[in-house]
Design an enzyme around this catalytic site. Sequence first.
Site, PDB file in Angstrom:
ATOM      1  N   HIS A 169     -20.971 -61.091 -84.811  1.00 59.54           N
ATOM      2  CA  HIS A 169     -20.534 -59.709 -84.408  1.00 59.54           C
ATOM      3  C   HIS A 169     -21.713 -58.961 -83.992  1.00 59.54           C
ATOM      4  O   HIS A 169     -21.785 -57.786 -84.761  1.00 59.54           O
ATOM      5  CB  HIS A 169     -19.776 -59.219 -85.684  1.00 59.54           C
ATOM      6  N   ASP A 213     -11.114 -53.043 -77.909  1.00 64.27           N
ATOM      7  CA  ASP A 213     -11.064 -54.105 -79.120  1.00 64.27           C
ATOM      8  C   ASP A 213     -10.317 -55.244 -78.651  1.00 64.27           C
ATOM      9  O   ASP A 213      -9.152 -55.487 -78.668  1.00 64.27           O
ATOM     10  CB  ASP A 213     -10.382 -53.650 -80.429  1.00 64.27           C
ATOM     11  N   GLU A 272     -19.355 -60.295 -78.958  1.00 64.82           N
ATOM     12  CA  GLU A 272     -19.599 -61.041 -79.953  1.00 64.82           C
ATOM     13  C   GLU A 272     -18.884 -62.451 -79.637  1.00 64.82           C
ATOM     14  O   GLU A 272     -17.979 -62.444 -78.977  1.00 64.82           O
ATOM     15  CB  GLU A 272     -18.411 -60.414 -81.105  1.00 64.82           C
TER      16      GLU A 272
HETATM   17  O1  TA6 Z   1     -14.738 -57.226 -83.889  1.00 64.83           O
HETATM   18  C1  TA6 Z   1     -14.047 -56.056 -83.697  1.00 64.83           C
HETATM   19  C2  TA6 Z   1     -13.281 -55.993 -84.991  1.00 64.83           C
HETATM   20  O2  TA6 Z   1     -12.729 -56.625 -85.427  1.00 64.83           O
HETATM   21  C3  TA6 Z   1     -12.443 -54.563 -84.783  1.00 64.83           C
HETATM   22  O3  TA6 Z   1     -11.259 -54.756 -85.043  1.00 64.83           O
HETATM   23  C4  TA6 Z   1     -13.171 -53.503 -85.675  1.00 64.83           C
HETATM   24  O4  TA6 Z   1     -12.493 -52.765 -86.588  1.00 64.83           O
HETATM   25  C5  TA6 Z   1     -14.424 -54.288 -86.101  1.00 64.83           C
HETATM   26  O5  TA6 Z   1     -14.628 -55.475 -85.921  1.00 64.83           O
HETATM   27  C6  TA6 Z   1     -15.225 -53.683 -87.367  1.00 64.83           C
HETATM   28  O6  TA6 Z   1     -14.838 -54.264 -88.529  1.00 64.83           O
HETATM   29  P1  TA6 Z   1     -15.200 -54.019 -89.914  1.00 64.83           P
HETATM   30  O7  TA6 Z   1     -14.566 -54.568 -90.940  1.00 64.83           O
HETATM   31  O8  TA6 Z   1     -16.729 -54.383 -89.979  1.00 64.83           O
HETATM   32  O9  TA6 Z   1     -15.141 -52.492 -90.242  1.00 64.83           O
END
Ligand code: TA6
Length: 300
Positions: A169, A213, A272
């Site tokens: 990520h 997103d 990602e």
């Molecule tokens: O990869 C995108 C995502 O899944 C978003 O929906 C988002 O909220 C983000 O990751 C961050 O997630 P986190 O749980 O680290 O706050």
Amino acid sequence: MDIKSLTKKFSSKGSLEFRQQGDGLILLDIQNQYAHATVCLQGAQLLSWRPLGSTPVIWLSEQAVYQQQKSIRGGVPVCWPWFGAHKDDPNMPAHGFARTQEWDLAEVNSHEDGSTDLLLTLEGNKDVTPLWPYAFTLSLQMHIGAALEMSLTTHNRDKQAMVISEALHTYFQVSDINKVSVDGLDQCSYLDKVDGFNEKIQTGPLRIDTEVDRIYSDTTDVCVINDTGLNRQIVVSKSGSHSTVVWNPWAAKSAAMSDMGEQAYTKMLCVESANAAANSLQLAPGESHSLQVCYHVIEL
Ligand code: TA6
């Protein structure tokens, strides 16, 4: 292993040094002839990578919180064994648990050419990781050089098949989100999380001027982050990954996250490399799978 034993086993003054941050998290600072990097053992989370002479490539929040069992905002969180929300149980942690567990630092190798390799591992079974009652070994290899390479390998040691989704990520640092576009996704279909996961098609380069997103499916292509503010391109190549996720929370969501801050969204973009949604993977007993990325910078 505690910081004393890690220091004894692996450290080398000026090039490999351990320190503690916040709530006792152990960080390893690496300095070699190509780059500076920092890795946190909790989550095997790379927090920074800066090729010498370049602006940092990986974004890390100025308001990041260094706490046990909490993913750090920025760097490269490892989402595993599920990406996003758990498919059946909303009470399960978002993005799985690998990003909040303490990993073992198994190997550190300083090569003659001046680059550095790390190997971090996480093992589990029904007693150790009740959220994921399968026997598994997860490993993350990192190669820190003029390019940054990472390889996330899942080995199913169980007697039954397991279905995983996963992502590296990565938060990339940008000059100003208004000066950025992403190539490599043209004509890809994506699930739009901001619009109820409706399926849509990308046309042309991606520009970000609102919350984005998205899970782009069935794509193995290279993405290029064009940053006209820094006059550079970040090239994101991958293998063993059939999804690409792009995320920027934009103003309101950025301000609402206490570990991010009001203006933070202007300085970051997540691209990602993943296997998510319809690209989730089934691993038979004894089977392994690797998701690999390589990031490099072209200064223009
Ligand atoms: O990869 C995108 C995502 O899944 C978003 O929906 C988002 O909220 C983000 O990751 C961050 O997630 P986190 O749980 O680290 O706050």
